[in-house]
Design a protein around this motif. Structure first.
Motif, PDB file in Angstrom:
ATOM      1  N   ALA A 115      -0.880 152.646  40.877  1.00 34.72           N
ATOM      2  CA  ALA A 115      -1.645 151.711  39.948  1.00 34.72           C
ATOM      3  C   ALA A 115      -0.911 151.121  38.782  1.00 34.72           C
ATOM      4  CB  ALA A 115      -2.886 152.564  39.511  1.00 34.72           C
ATOM      5  N   GLY A 116       0.058 151.611  38.223  1.00 35.63           N
ATOM      6  CA  GLY A 116       0.536 151.311  37.026  1.00 35.63           C
ATOM      7  C   GLY A 116       1.349 149.827  37.411  1.00 35.63           C
ATOM      8  N   ASP A 117       2.134 149.786  38.523  1.00 35.12           N
ATOM      9  CA  ASP A 117       2.825 148.516  38.932  1.00 35.12           C
ATOM     10  C   ASP A 117       1.691 147.540  39.269  1.00 35.12           C
ATOM     11  OD1 ASP A 117       5.033 147.282  38.686  1.00 35.12           O
ATOM     12  OD2 ASP A 117       5.907 147.852  40.676  1.00 35.12           O
ATOM     13  N   GLY A 118       0.749 148.121  40.113  1.00 35.67           N
ATOM     14  CA  GLY A 118      -0.363 147.451  40.620  1.00 35.67           C
ATOM     15  C   GLY A 118      -1.084 146.684  39.502  1.00 35.67           C
ATOM     16  N   SER A 119      -1.040 147.121  38.258  1.00 33.67           N
ATOM     17  CA  SER A 119      -1.800 146.331  37.114  1.00 33.67           C
ATOM     18  C   SER A 119      -1.137 145.028  36.933  1.00 33.67           C
ATOM     19  CB  SER A 119      -1.819 147.271  35.977  1.00 33.67           C
ATOM     20  OG  SER A 119      -2.027 148.602  36.275  1.00 33.67           O
ATOM     21  N   GLY A 120       0.184 144.839  37.442  1.00 28.01           N
ATOM     22  CA  GLY A 120       0.869 143.748  37.005  1.00 28.01           C
ATOM     23  C   GLY A 120       0.712 142.464  38.033  1.00 28.01           C
ATOM     24  N   MET A 121      -0.332 142.431  38.768  1.00 32.54           N
ATOM     25  CA  MET A 121      -0.632 141.455  39.914  1.00 32.54           C
ATOM     26  C   MET A 121      -1.739 140.481  39.818  1.00 32.54           C
ATOM     27  SD  MET A 121      -0.190 144.264  43.088  1.00 32.54           S
ATOM     28  CE  MET A 121       0.469 143.137  44.269  1.00 32.54           C
ATOM     29  N   SER A 122      -2.359 140.762  38.737  1.00 34.68           N
ATOM     30  CA  SER A 122      -3.558 140.007  38.674  1.00 34.68           C
ATOM     31  C   SER A 122      -4.638 140.128  40.124  1.00 34.68           C
ATOM     32  CB  SER A 122      -3.387 138.251  38.498  1.00 34.68           C
ATOM     33  OG  SER A 122      -2.841 138.273  37.003  1.00 34.68           O
ATOM     34  N   LEU A 123      -4.595 141.089  40.532  1.00 35.11           N
ATOM     35  CA  LEU A 123      -5.204 141.471  41.816  1.00 35.11           C
ATOM     36  C   LEU A 123      -6.035 142.898  41.628  1.00 35.11           C
ATOM     37  CD1 LEU A 123      -2.553 140.242  44.305  1.00 35.11           C
ATOM     38  CD2 LEU A 123      -4.869 139.240  43.829  1.00 35.11           C
ATOM     39  N   MET A 124      -5.581 143.690  40.776  1.00 35.94           N
ATOM     40  CA  MET A 124      -6.388 145.015  40.598  1.00 35.94           C
ATOM     41  C   MET A 124      -7.433 145.038  39.543  1.00 35.94           C
ATOM     42  SD  MET A 124      -4.342 148.534  40.086  1.00 35.94           S
ATOM     43  CE  MET A 124      -4.886 148.831  38.304  1.00 35.94           C
ATOM     44  N   ALA A 125      -8.480 145.582  39.828  1.00 36.43           N
ATOM     45  CA  ALA A 125      -9.536 145.924  38.936  1.00 36.43           C
ATOM     46  C   ALA A 125      -8.960 146.955  37.983  1.00 36.43           C
ATOM     47  CB  ALA A 125     -10.950 146.175  39.643  1.00 36.43           C
ATOM     48  N   LEU A 126      -8.957 146.968  36.912  1.00 33.85           N
ATOM     49  CA  LEU A 126      -8.391 147.983  35.936  1.00 33.85           C
ATOM     50  C   LEU A 126      -9.454 149.110  35.941  1.00 33.85           C
ATOM     51  CD1 LEU A 126      -5.892 148.468  34.153  1.00 33.85           C
ATOM     52  CD2 LEU A 126      -6.994 147.632  31.856  1.00 33.85           C
ATOM     53  N   ALA A 127     -10.776 148.716  35.990  1.00 36.07           N
ATOM     54  CA  ALA A 127     -11.687 149.696  35.786  1.00 36.07           C
ATOM     55  C   ALA A 127     -11.808 150.912  37.203  1.00 36.07           C
ATOM     56  CB  ALA A 127     -13.170 149.060  35.727  1.00 36.07           C
ATOM     57  N   SER A 128     -11.377 150.291  38.049  1.00 37.52           N
ATOM     58  CA  SER A 128     -11.271 151.347  39.412  1.00 37.52           C
ATOM     59  C   SER A 128      -9.999 151.524  39.872  1.00 37.52           C
ATOM     60  CB  SER A 128     -12.118 150.527  40.299  1.00 37.52           C
ATOM     61  OG  SER A 128     -11.558 149.235  40.650  1.00 37.52           O
ATOM     62  N   ASN A 129      -9.069 150.698  39.233  1.00 33.69           N
ATOM     63  CA  ASN A 129      -7.430 150.963  40.132  1.00 33.69           C
ATOM     64  C   ASN A 129      -7.743 150.505  41.487  1.00 33.69           C
ATOM     65  OD1 ASN A 129      -6.749 151.631  37.852  1.00 33.69           O
ATOM     66  ND2 ASN A 129      -6.161 153.821  38.287  1.00 33.69           N
ATOM     67  N   ASP A 130      -8.613 149.586  41.823  1.00 30.30           N
ATOM     68  CA  ASP A 130      -8.644 149.294  43.293  1.00 30.30           C
ATOM     69  C   ASP A 130      -8.459 147.716  43.423  1.00 30.30           C
ATOM     70  OD1 ASP A 130      -8.755 149.305  45.944  1.00 30.30           O
ATOM     71  OD2 ASP A 130     -10.615 150.260  46.220  1.00 30.30           O
ATOM     72  N   TRP A 131      -8.210 147.092  44.533  1.00 27.99           N
ATOM     73  CA  TRP A 131      -8.257 145.752  44.673  1.00 27.99           C
ATOM     74  C   TRP A 131      -9.537 145.121  44.075  1.00 27.99           C
ATOM     75  CZ3 TRP A 131      -3.282 144.535  44.676  1.00 27.99           C
ATOM     76  CH2 TRP A 131      -2.439 145.284  45.392  1.00 27.99           C
ATOM     77  N   LEU A 132      -9.234 143.839  43.388  1.00 28.23           N
ATOM     78  CA  LEU A 132     -10.477 143.176  42.949  1.00 28.23           C
ATOM     79  C   LEU A 132     -10.913 141.931  44.022  1.00 28.23           C
ATOM     80  CD1 LEU A 132     -12.565 142.666  40.473  1.00 28.23           C
ATOM     81  CD2 LEU A 132     -10.491 141.407  39.791  1.00 28.23           C
ATOM     82  N   LYS A 133     -11.873 142.114  44.701  1.00 25.67           N
ATOM     83  CA  LYS A 133     -12.217 141.096  45.653  1.00 25.67           C
ATOM     84  C   LYS A 133     -11.954 139.729  45.321  1.00 25.67           C
ATOM     85  CE  LYS A 133     -15.487 140.057  49.827  1.00 25.67           C
ATOM     86  NZ  LYS A 133     -15.139 138.651  49.536  1.00 25.67           N
ATOM     87  N   ALA A 134     -12.942 139.523  43.986  1.00 21.87           N
ATOM     88  CA  ALA A 134     -12.839 138.021  43.445  1.00 21.87           C
ATOM     89  C   ALA A 134     -11.360 137.576  43.478  1.00 21.87           C
ATOM     90  CB  ALA A 134     -13.643 138.124  42.156  1.00 21.87           C
ATOM     91  N   ALA A 135     -10.565 138.509  42.743  1.00 23.34           N
ATOM     92  CA  ALA A 135      -9.071 138.098  42.774  1.00 23.34           C
ATOM     93  C   ALA A 135      -8.404 137.771  44.099  1.00 23.34           C
ATOM     94  CB  ALA A 135      -8.378 139.082  41.877  1.00 23.34           C
ATOM     95  N   LEU A 136      -8.601 138.424  45.047  1.00 28.08           N
ATOM     96  CA  LEU A 136      -7.951 138.596  46.407  1.00 28.08           C
ATOM     97  C   LEU A 136      -8.382 137.111  46.876  1.00 28.08           C
ATOM     98  CD1 LEU A 136      -8.226 141.805  48.146  1.00 28.08           C
ATOM     99  CD2 LEU A 136      -6.425 140.911  46.379  1.00 28.08           C
ATOM    100  N   ASP A 137      -9.817 136.903  46.765  1.00 30.60           N
ATOM    101  CA  ASP A 137     -10.217 135.649  47.320  1.00 30.60           C
ATOM    102  C   ASP A 137      -9.830 134.432  46.587  1.00 30.60           C
ATOM    103  OD1 ASP A 137     -11.817 137.065  49.096  1.00 30.60           O
ATOM    104  OD2 ASP A 137     -13.838 136.914  48.083  1.00 30.60           O
ATOM    105  N   ALA A 138      -9.623 134.401  45.178  1.00 35.91           N
ATOM    106  CA  ALA A 138      -8.947 133.468  44.556  1.00 35.91           C
ATOM    107  C   ALA A 138      -7.542 133.168  44.760  1.00 35.91           C
ATOM    108  CB  ALA A 138      -9.425 133.538  43.094  1.00 35.91           C
ATOM    109  N   THR A 139      -6.740 134.124  45.416  1.00 38.11           N
ATOM    110  CA  THR A 139      -5.471 134.064  45.616  1.00 38.11           C
ATOM    111  C   THR A 139      -4.900 133.222  46.813  1.00 38.11           C
ATOM    112  OG1 THR A 139      -5.075 135.772  44.147  1.00 38.11           O
ATOM    113  CG2 THR A 139      -3.203 135.385  45.479  1.00 38.11           C
ATOM    114  N   SER A 140      -5.253 133.976  48.073  1.00 35.38           N
ATOM    115  CA  SER A 140      -4.931 133.392  49.323  1.00 35.38           C
ATOM    116  C   SER A 140      -5.935 134.066  50.444  1.00 35.38           C
ATOM    117  CB  SER A 140      -3.346 133.742  49.483  1.00 35.38           C
ATOM    118  OG  SER A 140      -3.229 134.862  49.714  1.00 35.38           O
ATOM    119  N   PRO A 141      -5.876 133.120  51.790  1.00 34.93           N
ATOM    120  CA  PRO A 141      -6.777 133.836  52.577  1.00 34.93           C
ATOM    121  C   PRO A 141      -6.245 135.075  53.283  1.00 34.93           C
ATOM    122  CG  PRO A 141      -6.139 131.516  53.221  1.00 34.93           C
ATOM    123  CD  PRO A 141      -5.204 132.042  51.976  1.00 34.93           C
ATOM    124  N   ALA A 142      -7.113 135.903  53.610  1.00 35.42           N
ATOM    125  CA  ALA A 142      -6.714 137.070  54.444  1.00 35.42           C
ATOM    126  C   ALA A 142      -5.836 137.943  53.790  1.00 35.42           C
ATOM    127  CB  ALA A 142      -6.254 136.960  55.742  1.00 35.42           C
TER     128      ALA A 142
END
Ligand code: XUL
Length: 504
Positions: free
Chosen positions: A192-219
């Motif tokens: 989760a530490g390195d995952g934080s530097g992606m603009s893809l991870m929700a800091l509150a849950s340390n899990d992928w943030l769906k809105a960010a994945l959708d905003a980035t690229s398909p599938a």
């Protein structure tokens, strides 16, 4: 007594360290260390300081195959060290943050990986930011505004420019999880530490943030690894390491980013402590109990490898700028030091904005170097203007972290230079302790391997005991601020800030 092996794959080099731990007395000592330099030791890849040449100064890429080969060569060095390999209980590592590695069924789908020095994704940052509801929303959700070097915008740019190769990509790793996969012989999860530097991870849950994945690229979701806590044992060294070099089935602990790892390797386990790393990038960071996101978007909040969070501000023109000035004026590190000693604190008002490469803090997308009350031909004054400018920028841009600084732990190559540390002490008005073990990111990896391994065996060891022996500085190494110089910098810092603002 068990060994713990740590790696750090930085922009310019790969380092490995082995610590030996006395389980009974919870003490540790460094028993072996080795380093490989990408440019010098792997010339076939054609990198300059670990980065591939590019006509566009905003593009910064490196060959992922080089990082993997360096790991292989380093494992062979460990095997040839003469140490008893069977004592290696666990292995972990850290890597330069943010860079992405793209894998398909038949190897890399992209043989040049974008790295943290890349500043070519401005359009993608704007698109992702808009989709997340603006800068503040992005920072609240992920811990940072969307920065050009972060993994999400890099991935989006790849999808936009090479949709076919993107479609063939089965897995997108960070450099840390990619190298960990090499050790495991299987797809490694991401910490989760390195995952934080992606603009893809929700800091509150340390899990992928769906809105960010959708905003980035398909599938994108299925192409990303799972995110795990930093102290997760992911498996054991792959059979190939046993067959090739006689390694045991040591535990492999999730890798993390170099700054997260440095937090451990400088012993920062309590909020209120702060470290400055003078590496290829200069970074200032410290632990945070609650996430306090910077209001004007200067810094980042990352998940911390010791639990809770860490605050960090990053400067691209660290060693890159120091090496440029050293080379441009025909100096070596010893004459560089002499230049600092030959000039007074405050440099008689001579200032420099040393943006030799696109700067992260403040945001300067195109390289430019500016001088004030300073002529380009004055070698010694340029050295001082550079070092003072770097320290004043760090002090000015880290206020958002809200940590009253009275002690700074310094690490990274330039922290061996006590004259540079004197400028740091005077600008911050704080005592500075150099890290007792060089390369705190690598040491952090070995210490994290110990911590996670002990926990996995049901015999957890608290962080203060883990870091105690190897990160406690020698009191005699302290650099104390000089009160007269502190006063000079109180005034000069304002002038520096104003100079910066005029140019941005
Ligand atoms: C951190 C960053 C750099 C790299 C350097 O956000 O971009 O410090 O991690 O290795």
């Amino acid at each position: 007594m068990p060994f713990y092996l740590g790696f750090d794959s930085s922009t310019q080099s790969l380092t490995a360290q082995i610590i030996e731990v006395d389980d009974v007395h919870t003490s540790a000592r460094l028993v072996w260390e080795s380093s490989l330099n990408f440019e010098r030791d792997f010339p076939a890849y054609g990198t300059r300081r670990g980065v591939l040449p590019s006509a566009d100064p905003r593009v910064a890429e490196a060959p992922p195959a080089m990082w993997a080969q360096a790991l292989d060569v380093m494992m062979a060095r460990v095997a040839a060290s003469g140490l008893d390999l069977s004592k290696i209980a666990a292995v972990s590592g850290s890597a330069q943050q943010h860079g992405t590695v793209y894998l398909g069924d038949e190897g890399f789908t992209r043989d040049r990986s974008p790295i943290w020095l890349d500043a070519s994704t401005r359009a993608e940052c704007a698109e992702i930011t808009r989709a997340l509801g603006g800068d503040d929303a992005a920072a609240q959700l992920t811990g940072s505004r969307v920065f050009e070097r972060f993994a999400g915008p890099q991935i989006r740019k790849f999808w936009k420019t090479s949709p076919e190769a993107y479609a063939r990509t089965r897995r997108i790793h960070l450099i840390s999880s990619y190298l960990c996969s090499e050790l495991l012989g299987a797809d490694a999860a991401l910490d989760a530490g390195d995952g934080s530097g992606m603009s893809l991870m929700a800091l509150a849950s340390n899990d992928w943030l769906k809105a960010a994945l959708d905003a980035t690229s398909p599938a994108l979701g299925p192409k990303l690894p799972a995110i795990v806590p930093s102290d997760t044992v992911l498996g054991t060294l792959a059979p190939k390491w046993r067959e090739r070099h006689g390694f045991p089935a040591a535990a492999v602990v999730a890798w993390t980013g170099d700054n997260s790892s440095s937090l451990v390797g400088t012993g920062l386990v309590e909020e209120g402590t702060i470290a400055i790393s003078l590496g290829t990038s200069d970074t200032i960071f410290g632990p945070m109990r609650e996430p306090r996101v910077s209001a004007n978007g200067e810094g980042h909040v990352f998940a911390s490898p010791i639990g809770a969070f860490m605050g960090i501000t990053v400067f691209a023109n660290g060693s890159l700028a120091r090496e440029r000035i050293r080379d441009d004026y025909g100096l070596n590190w010893s004459t560089f030091r002499r230049a600092l000693l030959a000039t007074p604190p405050g440099n008689d008002g001579g200032l420099m904005l040393p943006w030799f490469v696109p700067e992260i803090t403040p945001h300067v997308p195109r390289p430019r170097v500016r001088r004030r009350h300073l002529e380009e031909h004055e070698a010694a004054r340029n050295v001082r203007a550079l070092v003072e400018g770097q320290m004043m920028a760090m002090a000015n841009h880290s206020r958002w972290m809200g940590v009253g600084v009275s002690t700074i732990y310094a690490t990274g190559g330039a922290s061996r230079n006590s004259d540079v540390l004197q400028v740091m002490a005077d600008v911050f008005g704080a005592r500075v302790f150099p890290s007792p073990v060089g390369n705190s990111a690598c040491l952090g990896a070995a210490l994290r391997a110990w911590h996670a391994h002990a926990r996995a065996r049901g015999r957890p060891v608290a962080w203060p005991a883990i870091v105690g022996d190897l990160t406690t500085p020698d009191p005699s190494s302290v650099v104390t601020p000089n009160p007269a110089a502190v006063k000079v910098y109180e005034r000069l810092s304002h002038a520096h800030q104003q100079f910066e603002q005029e140019l941005i």
